[in-house]
Design a protein around this motif. Sequence first.
Motif, PDB file in Angstrom:
ATOM      1  N   ALA A 148     -58.212 -39.998  44.915  1.00  0.00           N
ATOM      2  CA  ALA A 148     -59.387 -40.585  45.556  1.00  0.00           C
ATOM      3  C   ALA A 148     -58.996 -41.502  46.703  1.00  0.00           C
ATOM      4  O   ALA A 148     -59.710 -41.603  47.710  1.00  0.00           O
ATOM      5  CB  ALA A 148     -60.201 -41.350  44.523  1.00  0.00           C
ATOM      6  N   ASP A 149     -57.857 -42.177  46.597  1.00  0.00           N
ATOM      7  CA  ASP A 149     -57.441 -43.158  47.604  1.00  0.00           C
ATOM      8  C   ASP A 149     -57.076 -42.531  48.942  1.00  0.00           C
ATOM      9  O   ASP A 149     -57.183 -43.191  49.984  1.00  0.00           O
ATOM     10  CB  ASP A 149     -56.251 -43.967  47.085  1.00  0.00           C
ATOM     11  N   LEU A 151     -58.154 -39.415  50.200  1.00  0.00           N
ATOM     12  CA  LEU A 151     -59.050 -38.398  50.744  1.00  0.00           C
ATOM     13  C   LEU A 151     -59.511 -38.722  52.163  1.00  0.00           C
ATOM     14  O   LEU A 151     -59.621 -37.836  53.011  1.00  0.00           O
ATOM     15  CB  LEU A 151     -60.268 -38.230  49.826  1.00  0.00           C
ATOM     16  N   THR A 152     -59.774 -39.984  52.444  1.00  0.00           N
ATOM     17  CA  THR A 152     -60.292 -40.353  53.768  1.00  0.00           C
ATOM     18  C   THR A 152     -59.223 -40.274  54.855  1.00  0.00           C
ATOM     19  O   THR A 152     -59.556 -40.351  56.038  1.00  0.00           O
ATOM     20  CB  THR A 152     -60.872 -41.777  53.736  1.00  0.00           C
ATOM     21  N   SER A 153     -57.961 -40.117  54.475  1.00  0.00           N
ATOM     22  CA  SER A 153     -56.887 -40.035  55.464  1.00  0.00           C
ATOM     23  C   SER A 153     -56.698 -38.625  56.002  1.00  0.00           C
ATOM     24  O   SER A 153     -56.030 -38.439  57.026  1.00  0.00           O
ATOM     25  CB  SER A 153     -55.560 -40.503  54.847  1.00  0.00           C
ATOM     26  N   HIS A 155     -57.853 -34.544  57.180  1.00  0.00           N
ATOM     27  CA  HIS A 155     -58.820 -33.915  58.070  1.00  0.00           C
ATOM     28  C   HIS A 155     -60.183 -33.905  57.382  1.00  0.00           C
ATOM     29  O   HIS A 155     -60.280 -33.719  56.174  1.00  0.00           O
ATOM     30  CB  HIS A 155     -58.365 -32.486  58.368  1.00  0.00           C
ATOM     31  N   ALA A 156     -61.239 -34.101  58.143  1.00  0.00           N
ATOM     32  CA  ALA A 156     -62.576 -34.191  57.559  1.00  0.00           C
ATOM     33  C   ALA A 156     -62.927 -32.946  56.741  1.00  0.00           C
ATOM     34  O   ALA A 156     -63.551 -33.042  55.677  1.00  0.00           O
ATOM     35  CB  ALA A 156     -63.610 -34.406  58.659  1.00  0.00           C
ATOM     36  N   SER A 159     -61.057 -33.093  53.406  1.00  0.00           N
ATOM     37  CA  SER A 159     -61.704 -34.046  52.501  1.00  0.00           C
ATOM     38  C   SER A 159     -62.957 -33.440  51.882  1.00  0.00           C
ATOM     39  O   SER A 159     -63.203 -33.574  50.677  1.00  0.00           O
ATOM     40  CB  SER A 159     -62.054 -35.331  53.253  1.00  0.00           C
ATOM     41  N   ALA A 160     -63.744 -32.756  52.698  1.00  0.00           N
ATOM     42  CA  ALA A 160     -64.970 -32.139  52.197  1.00  0.00           C
ATOM     43  C   ALA A 160     -64.652 -31.047  51.177  1.00  0.00           C
ATOM     44  O   ALA A 160     -65.328 -30.927  50.145  1.00  0.00           O
ATOM     45  CB  ALA A 160     -65.776 -31.563  53.359  1.00  0.00           C
ATOM     46  N   LEU A 163     -63.544 -32.772  47.908  1.00  0.00           N
ATOM     47  CA  LEU A 163     -64.654 -33.435  47.211  1.00  0.00           C
ATOM     48  C   LEU A 163     -65.595 -32.430  46.547  1.00  0.00           C
ATOM     49  O   LEU A 163     -66.277 -32.763  45.571  1.00  0.00           O
ATOM     50  CB  LEU A 163     -65.429 -34.307  48.186  1.00  0.00           C
ATOM     51  N   ALA A 197     -54.608 -36.603  59.646  1.00  0.00           N
ATOM     52  CA  ALA A 197     -55.726 -35.682  59.857  1.00  0.00           C
ATOM     53  C   ALA A 197     -55.251 -34.327  60.383  1.00  0.00           C
ATOM     54  O   ALA A 197     -55.739 -33.280  59.968  1.00  0.00           O
ATOM     55  CB  ALA A 197     -56.734 -36.295  60.813  1.00  0.00           C
TER      56      ALA A 197
END
Length: 233
Positions: A148-149, A151-153, A155-156, A159-160, A163, A197
Amino acid sequence: MIKSLSQLGRGAPRTGPLPVGRAVTVWALDTTLDVVGGYRVPDAAAVLDAVEAERAAKLLRESDRHRYLTSHLGLRALLGGYLGLAPEAVGLTREDCPCCGGPHGRPAVVGGGVHFSLSHSGDLAYLAFAAVPVGVDVEAVPAATAAADVLTSLHADESAELLALPDAVRPHALARVWSRKEACLKATGTGIALGLAEPYVGSAPEPAAVPGWTLTDLPAPEGYAAALAVRDA
């Protein structure tokens, strides 16, 4: 691209000839061994150079230090086999960073002769050797909280994708993404200087196409994921 996966153990490795063209040889190593490639880990100081010895000394945990020494003894044993040199005679350097020009780019052999990449995670190391730039990475499957930590790092789209997966399989998919991305970043020499990314590598069972590189997943033991990036002709 042709690749082979071999196991490096206690005895001196039989490397065979240097890889040619875009052929790649990948070796796997258990980093808990006390003898690797014919060399005892307690005697590593006689084989490694001053930079390697300094880095090992800075590792506070004995287990981390042992893994580092084991993987670098293995690297030198294999490089020596390919180059026809004693492991301690192999000169290692860093290429210029492609981002800033500083001396912290891809690790390389002084004078060239073979490209290589080393990765270790948990109790496992992978080492890749080729005639062209190459990057290899192996990753232990992370805990759900660690997944979870980060995921935001990514590529969008990655991450999608992650998730959208069930919680139970997300850590395994993340390890797959992370190993692919690290393999590419090691191959180019940029590391994480420009973030995580790019490039987009995808989380599907087959990696996404990366322009200029051939990216493939490698066999790995349960609880690990591994990937290899090789520069196209």
